[in-house]
Motif scaffolding. Structure first.
Motif, PDB file in Angstrom:
ATOM      1  N   ARG A  26      -5.312   2.012   6.234  1.00 10.19           N
ATOM      2  CA  ARG A  26      -5.796   3.225   5.555  1.00 10.19           C
ATOM      3  C   ARG A  26      -6.662   4.061   6.501  1.00 10.19           C
ATOM      4  O   ARG A  26      -6.691   5.293   6.395  1.00 10.19           O
ATOM      5  CB  ARG A  26      -6.584   2.831   4.309  1.00 10.19           C
ATOM      6  N   LYS A  31       1.126   4.703   0.818  1.00  8.83           N
ATOM      7  CA  LYS A  31       0.308   5.580   1.651  1.00  8.83           C
ATOM      8  C   LYS A  31       0.326   7.024   1.160  1.00  8.83           C
ATOM      9  O   LYS A  31      -0.557   7.801   1.523  1.00  8.83           O
ATOM     10  CB  LYS A  31       0.749   5.504   3.112  1.00  8.83           C
ATOM     11  N   ASP A  91      -2.217   6.498  -1.845  1.00  9.36           N
ATOM     12  CA  ASP A  91      -3.344   5.627  -1.501  1.00  9.36           C
ATOM     13  C   ASP A  91      -3.617   4.637  -2.622  1.00  9.36           C
ATOM     14  O   ASP A  91      -4.726   4.520  -3.136  1.00  9.36           O
ATOM     15  CB  ASP A  91      -4.604   6.457  -1.206  1.00  9.36           C
ATOM     16  N   ILE A 102      -2.930   0.503  -3.844  1.00  9.61           N
ATOM     17  CA  ILE A 102      -2.568  -0.862  -3.485  1.00  9.61           C
ATOM     18  C   ILE A 102      -2.147  -1.608  -4.741  1.00  9.61           C
ATOM     19  O   ILE A 102      -2.827  -1.551  -5.761  1.00  9.61           O
ATOM     20  CB  ILE A 102      -3.748  -1.580  -2.805  1.00  9.61           C
ATOM     21  N   TRP A 106       0.865  -1.181   0.000  1.00  7.17           N
ATOM     22  CA  TRP A 106       0.000   0.000   0.000  1.00  7.17           C
ATOM     23  C   TRP A 106       0.900   1.228   0.000  1.00  7.17           C
ATOM     24  O   TRP A 106       1.720   1.410   0.902  1.00  7.17           O
ATOM     25  CB  TRP A 106      -0.906   0.010   1.228  1.00  7.17           C
TER      26      TRP A 106
END
Length: 288
Positions: free
Chosen positions: A272, A30, A33, A35, A28
């Motif tokens: 998340r 971050k 955002d 995956i 992921w």
């Protein structure tokens, strides 16, 4: 033999432990955002990350650091593979046999892992730029970073601290796997209420290292209330980790990660959800 170009700041042996049944990782991002699926060889790495350009013109091997890291990783992989095999079958409170030399090798590995990441390089560069009032080049950032990693006092100090700590292992038998990240060594405040970026800034903070999706290592300093943990030193914790406790430890990887949180499954819902709360007290009661 071709010189290694892609240098990993998180060892591939560690990342492989978080691969799914097909040998692939789920990551992921971050920052964006996003995956995606990847391989242990394609994440937490950059081209020539540890190349010693400052010594290359003098005829020295510019890949000396990368080779030393590789040798250290091979030793730690063998030691911790054996630990994981024993811990899988071990009963609570049983003691893990850790010869002093193995303890030193793993303590040094943890010290170097803290120093070797992209997060450390970016922080060091930011401090230098703040002091100078001007940006630094990528080459200078690499040279500053590798000099820090090769500082014997820095490495020795951290290694001794971790060697002296109480090492306690915990096994994760819940449905939720531990995750890792591109900055995997975590630190928690003595009251367990928050994650911190540096043990140097919070007296009594302790180290948390997720060894695999099923095992975590805690290194508690021999100070304050932590002295009571002596009876658990080098043993498998009697605490049974449930899903909420594992999820709590996983928040540390979200906090520490420069960019990528890594797992053996594609579901990052909890990670998340936690990310936007970093810097707030939203989850503080859950970390006690």
């Amino acid at each position: 033999m071709n010189a290694p170009k892609l240098h990993h700041y998180v060892p591939q042996f560690h990342l492989r432990r978080f691969a799914d049944v097909s040998g692939r990782l789920w990551a992921w991002d971050k920052q964006n955002d996003r995956i995606f699926q990847t391989s242990p060889g394609a994440v937490a790495a950059e081209n020539q990350f540890y190349r010693l350009t400052q010594y290359e013109e003098e005829g020295n091997d510019p890949l000396a650091m990368e080779k030393q890291l590789s040798e250290m990783e091979s030793e730690v992989s063998l030691i911790t593979d054996q630990w994981l095999e024993w811990l899988q079958q071990m009963e609570s409170l049983k003691k893990l046999p850790i010869p002093r030399i193995n303890r030193w090798i793993v303590a040094r590995y943890l010290a170097v892992q803290i120093l070797r990441t992209l997060d450390t390089r970016e922080l060091l560069s930011a401090l230098v730029e703040l002091e100078r009032g001007a940006p630094i080049s990528a080459d200078e950032a690499r040279e500053l970073h590798t000099e820090l990693m090769w500082d014997p006092c820095m490495v020795r100090g951290l290694t001794k601290r971790f060697m002296r700590s109480f090492w306690i292992f915990a096994r994760n038998d819940s449905e939720t796997p531990f995750v890792t990240s591109d900055n995997p060594v975590m630190f928690r405040s003595p009251d367990n209420r928050r994650w911190v970026k540096s043990i140097a800034l919070v007296p009594g903070a302790y180290l948390v290292f997720i060894v695999s999706p099923r095992v975590v290592l805690y290194c508690h300093p021999r100070v304050g209330s932590f002295r009571e943990l002596r009876k658990f030193a080098d043993r498998l914790s009697p605490v049974v980790l449930d899903d909420s406790m594992v999820a709590s430890e996983n928040t540390g990887q979200v906090f520490m990660a420069s960019r990528f949180v890594i797992s053996n499954r594609s579901d990052f819902t909890a990670e998340r959800t936690f990310a936007p709360t970093i810097g707030t007290d939203t989850y503080a009661p859950l970390l006690t």
